[in-house]
Design a protein around this motif. Structure first.
Motif, short mmCIF file in Angstrom:
data_model
loop_
_atom_site.label_atom_id
_atom_site.label_comp_id
_atom_site.label_asym_id
_atom_site.label_seq_id
_atom_site.Cartn_x
_atom_site.Cartn_y
_atom_site.Cartn_z
N GLN A 53 0.84 -1.19 0.00
CA GLN A 53 0.00 0.00 0.00
C GLN A 53 0.88 1.24 0.00
OE1 GLN A 53 -2.93 0.13 3.11
NE2 GLN A 53 -4.04 1.78 2.12
N TRP A 55 -0.69 4.52 -0.77
CA TRP A 55 -1.57 5.59 -0.32
C TRP A 55 -2.69 4.95 0.47
CZ3 TRP A 55 -2.72 9.71 -4.62
CH2 TRP A 55 -1.54 10.36 -4.97
N GLN A 59 -6.72 8.58 1.46
CA GLN A 59 -5.91 9.43 0.59
C GLN A 59 -6.22 9.25 -0.89
OE1 GLN A 59 -2.23 7.80 2.21
NE2 GLN A 59 -1.64 9.87 2.80
N TYR A 60 -6.81 8.11 -1.24
CA TYR A 60 -7.02 7.83 -2.66
C TYR A 60 -8.36 7.12 -2.84
CZ TYR A 60 -5.94 6.59 -7.49
OH TYR A 60 -5.95 6.49 -8.85
#
Length: 80
Positions: A53, A55, A59-60
């Motif tokens: 991982q 992000w 965050q995404y």
């Protein structure tokens, strides 16, 4: 400098709302594979020892359609 286009990206649905995509990095010629989780959150990079991982889920968030997602990826890949 190479400009990525939609034709450079292979994309498929991952889970119910997520995406998995890959492309050839023009800098080193290697295939890069990334994905979100099944809910379309977070950003993960496939490395030799598995998925990492890069992000977080906050965050995404992926786009809803393949067309929107590819357009977003092309913009991001051509940013630098």
């Amino acid at each position: 400098m190479h400009k990525y286009t939609a034709e450079d990206i292979q994309i498929e649905r991952y889970g119910e709302y997520g995406w998995e995509w890959s492309y050839i990095d023009v800098e080193d010629g290697n295939r890069v594979t990334k994905r979100t989780n099944a809910n379309g959150e977070g950003l993960f990079l496939l490395m030799r020892d598995g998925w990492h991982q890069i992000w977080g889920t906050m965050q995404y968030t992926a786009s809803k359609t393949a067309e929107e997602m590819v357009a977003r990826l092309v913009r991001a890949m051509n940013r630098y």
